[in-house]
Write a protein that holds these residues in place. Structure first.
Motif, PDB file in Angstrom:
ATOM      1  N   ASP A  77      29.071  44.072  29.636  1.00 29.49           N
ATOM      2  CA  ASP A  77      28.715  44.398  28.260  1.00 29.49           C
ATOM      3  C   ASP A  77      27.332  45.056  28.245  1.00 29.49           C
ATOM      4  OD1 ASP A  77      26.939  42.314  28.638  1.00 29.49           O
ATOM      5  OD2 ASP A  77      27.843  40.975  27.157  1.00 29.49           O
ATOM      6  N   GLY A  78      26.770  45.233  27.085  1.00 28.61           N
ATOM      7  CA  GLY A  78      25.479  45.913  26.950  1.00 28.61           C
ATOM      8  C   GLY A  78      24.335  45.151  27.603  1.00 28.61           C
ATOM      9  N   THR A  79      24.471  43.836  27.757  1.00 28.82           N
ATOM     10  CA  THR A  79      23.385  43.049  28.353  1.00 28.82           C
ATOM     11  C   THR A  79      23.535  42.943  29.870  1.00 28.82           C
ATOM     12  OG1 THR A  79      24.563  40.965  28.101  1.00 28.82           O
ATOM     13  CG2 THR A  79      23.173  41.660  26.266  1.00 28.82           C
ATOM     14  N   GLY A  80      24.639  43.469  30.422  1.00 32.61           N
ATOM     15  CA  GLY A  80      24.869  43.390  31.864  1.00 32.61           C
ATOM     16  C   GLY A  80      25.708  42.199  32.278  1.00 32.61           C
ATOM     17  N   ALA A  81      26.164  41.399  31.314  1.00 34.91           N
ATOM     18  CA  ALA A  81      27.005  40.238  31.624  1.00 34.91           C
ATOM     19  C   ALA A  81      28.425  40.721  31.881  1.00 34.91           C
ATOM     20  CB  ALA A  81      26.982  39.252  30.466  1.00 34.91           C
ATOM     21  N   PRO A  82      29.070  40.240  32.951  1.00 34.35           N
ATOM     22  CA  PRO A  82      30.438  40.671  33.236  1.00 34.35           C
ATOM     23  C   PRO A  82      31.417  40.161  32.180  1.00 34.35           C
ATOM     24  CG  PRO A  82      29.715  39.029  34.837  1.00 34.35           C
ATOM     25  CD  PRO A  82      28.556  39.303  33.942  1.00 34.35           C
ATOM     26  N   THR A  83      32.329  41.045  31.728  1.00 38.55           N
ATOM     27  CA  THR A  83      33.317  40.658  30.716  1.00 38.55           C
ATOM     28  C   THR A  83      34.737  40.670  31.259  1.00 38.55           C
ATOM     29  OG1 THR A  83      33.443  42.948  29.941  1.00 38.55           O
ATOM     30  CG2 THR A  83      31.903  41.474  28.790  1.00 38.55           C
ATOM     31  N   SER A  84      35.018  41.475  32.268  1.00 34.30           N
ATOM     32  CA  SER A  84      36.363  41.490  32.857  1.00 34.30           C
ATOM     33  C   SER A  84      36.285  42.022  34.284  1.00 34.30           C
ATOM     34  CB  SER A  84      37.322  42.337  32.015  1.00 34.30           C
ATOM     35  OG  SER A  84      36.914  43.694  32.025  1.00 34.30           O
ATOM     36  N   TYR A  85      37.376  41.765  34.993  1.00 32.29           N
ATOM     37  CA  TYR A  85      37.438  42.182  36.398  1.00 32.29           C
ATOM     38  C   TYR A  85      38.866  42.640  36.678  1.00 32.29           C
ATOM     39  CZ  TYR A  85      37.416  41.868  41.503  1.00 32.29           C
ATOM     40  OH  TYR A  85      37.524  42.143  42.845  1.00 32.29           O
ATOM     41  N   SER A  86      39.040  43.807  37.312  1.00 29.29           N
ATOM     42  CA  SER A  86      40.366  44.314  37.692  1.00 29.29           C
ATOM     43  C   SER A  86      40.656  43.902  39.128  1.00 29.29           C
ATOM     44  CB  SER A  86      40.423  45.830  37.573  1.00 29.29           C
ATOM     45  OG  SER A  86      40.391  46.206  36.221  1.00 29.29           O
ATOM     46  N   VAL A  87      41.804  43.272  39.331  1.00 32.15           N
ATOM     47  CA  VAL A  87      42.186  42.759  40.648  1.00 32.15           C
ATOM     48  C   VAL A  87      42.502  43.919  41.585  1.00 32.15           C
ATOM     49  CG1 VAL A  87      43.868  41.342  41.898  1.00 32.15           C
ATOM     50  CG2 VAL A  87      43.084  40.648  39.622  1.00 32.15           C
ATOM     51  N   LEU A  88      41.917  43.880  42.765  1.00 33.03           N
ATOM     52  CA  LEU A  88      42.171  44.867  43.814  1.00 33.03           C
ATOM     53  C   LEU A  88      43.021  44.241  44.909  1.00 33.03           C
ATOM     54  CD1 LEU A  88      38.572  46.374  44.179  1.00 33.03           C
ATOM     55  CD2 LEU A  88      40.475  47.281  42.847  1.00 33.03           C
ATOM     56  N   GLU A  89      43.516  45.075  45.809  1.00 34.00           N
ATOM     57  CA  GLU A  89      44.297  44.561  46.934  1.00 34.00           C
ATOM     58  C   GLU A  89      43.420  43.638  47.784  1.00 34.00           C
ATOM     59  OE1 GLU A  89      47.004  46.141  50.673  1.00 34.00           O
ATOM     60  OE2 GLU A  89      46.035  47.586  49.364  1.00 34.00           O
ATOM     61  N   GLY A  90      43.948  42.450  48.105  1.00 32.37           N
ATOM     62  CA  GLY A  90      43.230  41.468  48.925  1.00 32.37           C
ATOM     63  C   GLY A  90      42.436  40.462  48.114  1.00 32.37           C
ATOM     64  N   ASP A  91      42.361  40.637  46.794  1.00 34.28           N
ATOM     65  CA  ASP A  91      41.624  39.684  45.948  1.00 34.28           C
ATOM     66  C   ASP A  91      42.451  38.419  45.745  1.00 34.28           C
ATOM     67  OD1 ASP A  91      39.588  41.489  45.696  1.00 34.28           O
ATOM     68  OD2 ASP A  91      39.954  41.969  43.579  1.00 34.28           O
ATOM     69  N   ASP A  92      41.748  37.294  45.539  1.00 35.44           N
ATOM     70  CA  ASP A  92      42.437  36.064  45.153  1.00 35.44           C
ATOM     71  C   ASP A  92      41.643  35.377  44.058  1.00 35.44           C
ATOM     72  OD1 ASP A  92      40.940  33.564  46.312  1.00 35.44           O
ATOM     73  OD2 ASP A  92      40.991  34.975  47.997  1.00 35.44           O
ATOM     74  N   PHE A  93      42.363  34.610  43.255  1.00 31.76           N
ATOM     75  CA  PHE A  93      41.806  34.007  42.041  1.00 31.76           C
ATOM     76  C   PHE A  93      40.626  33.090  42.348  1.00 31.76           C
ATOM     77  CE2 PHE A  93      41.982  31.452  38.117  1.00 31.76           C
ATOM     78  CZ  PHE A  93      42.066  32.467  37.195  1.00 31.76           C
ATOM     79  N   PHE A  94      40.729  32.302  43.397  1.00 31.61           N
ATOM     80  CA  PHE A  94      39.658  31.373  43.748  1.00 31.61           C
ATOM     81  C   PHE A  94      38.375  32.131  44.114  1.00 31.61           C
ATOM     82  CE2 PHE A  94      37.380  28.703  46.868  1.00 31.61           C
ATOM     83  CZ  PHE A  94      37.150  27.596  46.079  1.00 31.61           C
ATOM     84  N   ALA A  95      38.501  33.215  44.881  1.00 37.72           N
ATOM     85  CA  ALA A  95      37.329  34.000  45.273  1.00 37.72           C
ATOM     86  C   ALA A  95      36.694  34.675  44.056  1.00 37.72           C
ATOM     87  CB  ALA A  95      37.716  35.041  46.320  1.00 37.72           C
ATOM     88  N   ILE A  96      37.541  35.106  43.105  1.00 36.31           N
ATOM     89  CA  ILE A  96      37.010  35.714  41.878  1.00 36.31           C
ATOM     90  C   ILE A  96      36.210  34.673  41.099  1.00 36.31           C
ATOM     91  CG2 ILE A  96      37.654  36.759  39.662  1.00 36.31           C
ATOM     92  CD1 ILE A  96      40.127  37.942  41.165  1.00 36.31           C
ATOM     93  N   ALA A  97      36.737  33.458  40.977  1.00 40.59           N
ATOM     94  CA  ALA A  97      36.024  32.383  40.268  1.00 40.59           C
ATOM     95  C   ALA A  97      34.693  32.088  40.952  1.00 40.59           C
ATOM     96  CB  ALA A  97      36.888  31.127  40.215  1.00 40.59           C
ATOM     97  N   GLN A  98      34.672  32.055  42.278  1.00 42.94           N
ATOM     98  CA  GLN A  98      33.412  31.784  42.991  1.00 42.94           C
ATOM     99  C   GLN A  98      32.412  32.915  42.793  1.00 42.94           C
ATOM    100  OE1 GLN A  98      34.630  30.982  47.084  1.00 42.94           O
ATOM    101  NE2 GLN A  98      34.051  28.840  46.778  1.00 42.94           N
ATOM    102  N   ARG A  99      32.886  34.160  42.849  1.00 46.91           N
ATOM    103  CA  ARG A  99      31.978  35.300  42.706  1.00 46.91           C
ATOM    104  C   ARG A  99      31.268  35.275  41.362  1.00 46.91           C
ATOM    105  NH1 ARG A  99      33.239  41.817  42.912  1.00 46.91           N
ATOM    106  NH2 ARG A  99      31.254  42.418  41.972  1.00 46.91           N
ATOM    107  N   PHE A 100      31.986  34.878  40.316  1.00 39.24           N
ATOM    108  CA  PHE A 100      31.394  34.892  38.982  1.00 39.24           C
ATOM    109  C   PHE A 100      30.899  33.512  38.552  1.00 39.24           C
ATOM    110  CE2 PHE A 100      34.063  38.645  39.222  1.00 39.24           C
ATOM    111  CZ  PHE A 100      33.117  39.619  38.919  1.00 39.24           C
TER     112      PHE A 100
END
Length: 163
Positions: A105-128
């Motif tokens: 968003d305008g403040t730099g806070a992440p609002t969404s993420y598009s899944v790429l090949e090799g991504d997994d839900f647990f790793a996405i949760a840890q990253r954010f």
């Protein structure tokens, strides 16, 4: 030829005659007496079948009425479940299983993420820096426990909205 000595033919004849006469006498002692025949007589006498004597049925005694006396024990106090901390997602940087760039968003806070090949839900949760349960609650369209995410799925990272 009339000599005092008997001829061989005569000797043989006498020996044969003696053998014929003496052989039955010699063998007569070898054979034992015939075994006696044993006979037994069995007489069967039928035994009468005993008639069972009936057991007297006891007279039932009247039962005393059963009065339930339950002990009432209240349930223990419910332990409140602490809600998961909700707050903005913080991008800790790309890592194995979450390599894409988030939408911010305008403040730099992440609002969404598009899944790429090799991504997994647990790793996405840890990253954010989000608990998996919170990320699941923010993304009700993700089935299972996050095992079923696909390339180009958009994961909501804004805790104030649901996906």
């Amino acid at each position: 030829m009339n000599s005092a000595r008997p001829t061989t033919t005569r000797v043989r004849a006498r020996v044969a005659l003696a053998a014929m006469l003496l052989l039955p006498l010699g063998l007569a002692g070898c054979a034992g007496a015939p075994a006696p025949v044993v006979t037994a007589t069995v007489t069967l006498t039928p035994t009468p079948t005993a008639t069972p004597t009936p057991t007297p049925t006891p007279t039932p005694e009247p039962d005393a009425p059963v009065v339930p006396n339950p002990t009432i024990t209240p349930n223990a106090e419910a332990v409140p479940v602490e809600p998961l901390p909700e707050g903005p997602a913080v991008d800790l940087g790309a890592s194995t299983g979450a390599t894409g760039a988030p939408v911010t968003d305008g403040t730099g806070a992440p609002t969404s993420y598009s899944v790429l090949e090799g991504d997994d839900f647990f790793a996405i949760a840890q990253r954010f820096d989000l608990p998996v349960q919170q990320l699941l609650r923010m993304n009700p369209s993700v089935s299972g426990l996050g095992e079923n995410i696909y390339i180009r799925d958009v994961i909501n990272l804004d805790w104030t909205t649901t996906g």
